[in-house]
Design an enzyme around this catalytic site. Structure first.
Site, mmCIF file in Angstrom:
data_model
loop_
_atom_site.group_PDB
_atom_site.id
_atom_site.type_symbol
_atom_site.label_atom_id
_atom_site.label_comp_id
_atom_site.label_asym_id
_atom_site.label_seq_id
_atom_site.Cartn_x
_atom_site.Cartn_y
_atom_site.Cartn_z
ATOM 1 N N GLY A 103 -21.938 20.155 37.019
ATOM 2 C CA GLY A 103 -21.725 18.783 36.528
ATOM 3 C C GLY A 103 -21.512 18.760 35.027
ATOM 4 O O GLY A 103 -21.895 17.803 34.347
ATOM 5 N N GLY A 124 -19.990 15.677 33.264
ATOM 6 C CA GLY A 124 -20.636 14.372 33.384
ATOM 7 C C GLY A 124 -21.243 13.912 32.072
ATOM 8 O O GLY A 124 -21.151 14.584 31.048
ATOM 9 N N GLN A 125 -21.915 12.752 32.121
ATOM 10 C CA GLN A 125 -22.448 12.158 30.887
ATOM 11 C C GLN A 125 -23.412 13.116 30.176
ATOM 12 O O GLN A 125 -23.285 13.364 28.978
ATOM 13 C CB GLN A 125 -23.179 10.843 31.212
ATOM 14 C CG GLN A 125 -23.627 10.115 29.960
ATOM 15 C CD GLN A 125 -24.708 9.066 30.216
ATOM 16 O OE1 GLN A 125 -25.314 9.017 31.287
ATOM 17 N NE2 GLN A 125 -24.944 8.220 29.234
ATOM 18 N N ASP A 133 -17.679 22.179 37.163
ATOM 19 C CA ASP A 133 -17.641 20.797 37.648
ATOM 20 C C ASP A 133 -16.649 20.741 38.787
ATOM 21 O O ASP A 133 -15.761 21.593 38.882
ATOM 22 C CB ASP A 133 -17.215 19.837 36.519
ATOM 23 C CG ASP A 133 -17.748 18.427 36.762
ATOM 24 O OD1 ASP A 133 -17.359 17.812 37.775
ATOM 25 O OD2 ASP A 133 -18.556 17.951 35.957
ATOM 26 N N ILE A 134 -16.793 19.723 39.625
ATOM 27 C CA ILE A 134 -15.808 19.594 40.707
ATOM 28 C C ILE A 134 -14.592 18.802 40.242
ATOM 29 O O ILE A 134 -13.511 18.911 40.797
ATOM 30 C CB ILE A 134 -16.420 18.926 41.958
ATOM 31 C CG1 ILE A 134 -15.468 19.071 43.139
ATOM 32 C CG2 ILE A 134 -16.781 17.476 41.712
ATOM 33 C CD1 ILE A 134 -16.135 18.972 44.470
ATOM 34 N N ASP A 194 -17.680 23.512 43.565
ATOM 35 C CA ASP A 194 -18.197 22.495 44.478
ATOM 36 C C ASP A 194 -19.624 22.895 44.861
ATOM 37 O O ASP A 194 -19.820 23.891 45.566
ATOM 38 C CB ASP A 194 -17.283 22.441 45.711
ATOM 39 C CG ASP A 194 -17.772 21.462 46.754
ATOM 40 O OD1 ASP A 194 -18.824 20.826 46.538
ATOM 41 O OD2 ASP A 194 -17.088 21.340 47.790
ATOM 42 N N TYR A 221 -29.888 7.473 46.350
ATOM 43 C CA TYR A 221 -30.058 8.314 45.166
ATOM 44 C C TYR A 221 -31.549 8.621 44.950
ATOM 45 O O TYR A 221 -31.937 9.776 44.745
ATOM 46 C CB TYR A 221 -29.472 7.578 43.959
ATOM 47 C CG TYR A 221 -29.655 8.247 42.615
ATOM 48 C CD1 TYR A 221 -29.150 9.512 42.345
ATOM 49 C CD2 TYR A 221 -30.304 7.567 41.571
ATOM 50 C CE1 TYR A 221 -29.298 10.095 41.088
ATOM 51 C CE2 TYR A 221 -30.443 8.139 40.316
ATOM 52 C CZ TYR A 221 -29.946 9.399 40.086
ATOM 53 O OH TYR A 221 -30.089 9.966 38.838
ATOM 54 N N LYS A 264 -33.706 12.070 45.063
ATOM 55 C CA LYS A 264 -34.467 12.532 43.891
ATOM 56 C C LYS A 264 -35.906 12.899 44.285
ATOM 57 O O LYS A 264 -36.445 13.909 43.832
ATOM 58 C CB LYS A 264 -34.429 11.483 42.769
ATOM 59 C CG LYS A 264 -33.093 11.431 42.060
ATOM 60 C CD LYS A 264 -32.786 12.760 41.379
ATOM 61 C CE LYS A 264 -31.356 12.943 40.981
ATOM 62 N NZ LYS A 264 -31.036 14.314 40.533
ATOM 63 N N ILE A 291 -29.705 6.900 30.389
ATOM 64 C CA ILE A 291 -29.352 7.664 29.183
ATOM 65 C C ILE A 291 -28.193 6.967 28.464
ATOM 66 O O ILE A 291 -27.178 6.641 29.077
ATOM 67 C CB ILE A 291 -28.964 9.120 29.540
ATOM 68 C CG1 ILE A 291 -30.090 9.810 30.335
ATOM 69 C CG2 ILE A 291 -28.618 9.912 28.276
ATOM 70 C CD1 ILE A 291 -31.411 9.959 29.613
HETATM 71 C C1 AKB Z 1 -28.694 5.528 37.331
HETATM 72 O O1 AKB Z 1 -28.670 4.404 36.793
HETATM 73 O O2 AKB Z 1 -28.453 5.710 38.512
HETATM 74 C C2 AKB Z 1 -29.087 6.713 36.475
HETATM 75 C C3 AKB Z 1 -30.541 7.011 36.572
HETATM 76 C C4 AKB Z 1 -31.541 6.090 35.998
HETATM 77 O O3 AKB Z 1 -30.906 8.018 37.106
HETATM 78 N N1 AKB Z 1 -28.726 6.472 35.117
#
Ligand code: AKB
Length: 332
Positions: free
Chosen positions: A18, A21-22, A44-45, A63, A153, A157, A183
């Protein structure tokens, strides 16, 4: 060597997933200056990796859902340390839950498995404040608390934290991670997150002088400026393992603010800045997350302390983006 005896890693070959990414796009240059550009493989993909990232060191399309590709890459490049930054974030994950599970869970499992088989030195797998849910205490959210997220998500996590800790306990793999808040950064825009408004608002303020926010004005969320995010990542990865009681789930705090507080801070520099509010499905996600974080475990175990607050972050963001806008290079 047992992870209890290891201290700092001085050199080694590093792989970043990644990397475009940001966070990956800011972390990769930092690692290249620390370990030597030739020793940090950015992967990165996506194809739209910035030329700066591609040209400053080795780059490979990868990937993370392919266990075979990961194993081959780690072997071929003799990798010792992995920063596994690729993930589908919260809002995109709600639009594509199956994709979020596949990328986030299979990606993490594939990295851990390959690392176990090859005996890698150290792995970083970030978690997020999304690991918490509506039943969690929302103010000064403790390190040990209820983890019942309502987003895919968040589910990945929590499962990812547990999986990483399993590899630490069962196989002695040195896996580390922290729960990133939202972030804020000025190099690569985030994509698909619920905290993304806190980045876009700066670009919009500089370019248009107004912004439409997808969260309500009083939605307080934990946030962190990129220099602090990089500092936390580096310090946790360099921490003396003998001091670590936690491994993959450190709470880390930076600052907490609402959209209306951020807008007021921006107005101190851009007096005519206007904001309007049109909350969408991301409001429900934000309402299930903490308002602020208790990060005392990180402070005790690896001396975590952020440098930036709302005022200093806002001033720096507007300075950098303002200069870029004046050069005609804002790209927003
Ligand atoms: C999101 O908003 O999904 C991310 C996070 C807080 O993990 N920035």
């Amino acid at each position: 060597m047992s992870i209890m005896n290891r201290k700092h890693i001085e050199k080694g070959n590093v792989l970043v997933t990644g990397a475009g990414g940001q966070i990956g796009s800011a972390l990769t240059p930092l690692l290249r200056s620390r370990f030597g550009a030739a020793n940090v493989l950015a992967t990165d993909i996506r194809d739209d990796i910035s030329p700066a990232l591609r040209e400053a060191g080795p780059y490979l399309k990868l990937d993370v859902t392919s266990q075979e590709d990961i194993r081959r890459t780690l072997e071929k490049h003799d990798i010792d340390i992995v920063y596994h930054m690729s993930a589908i974030l919260s809002a995109k994950g709600e639009n594509h839950p199956q994709l979020a599970w596949t990328v986030n869970m299979n990606g993490t499992f594939n990295i851990l498995e390959a690392a176990r088989e090859m005996g890698l030195e150290r792995i970083f797998v970030p978690s997020s404040i999304a690991a918490f849910g509506p039943e969690t205490p929302r103010d000064r959210t403790p390190q040990e608390t209820v983890l019942r997220p309502k987003t895919m998500y968040g589910v990945t996590k929590v499962a990812g934290e547990l999986l990483c800790d399993y590899y630490v306990l069962r196989y002695g793999l040195d896996v580390r991670g922290c729960r990133y808040p939202g972030i804020i950064s000025h190099e690569t825009l985030p994509g698909g997150g619920t905290t993304d408004y806190a980045v876009e608002i700066f670009y919009a303020a500089v370019k248009y002088g107004n912004f439409t926010c997808f969260l309500k004005p009083d939605t307080r969320l934990p946030m962190m400026y990129m220099p602090d995010c990089l500092k936390a990542t580096r310090e946790l990865m360099e921490a003396d393992s003998g001091r670590l009681e936690h491994h993959s789930d450190f709470n880390i705090g930076g600052m907490s603010f609402t959209p209306e507080e951020l807008a007021a801070e921006i107005r101190r520099h851009v007096p005519d800045f206007q904001i309007e509010y049109k909350p969408d499905f991301r409001q429900q996600i934000a309402d299930s997350w903490p308002r602020s974080i208790d990060d005392s475990a990180a402070r005790e175990e690896w001396d975590w302390k952020p440098d930036f607050n709302l005022a200093t972050m806002t001033e720096d963001m507007l300075r950098v983006l303002g200069e870029r806008h004046d050069r005609g290079a804002l790209g927003y």
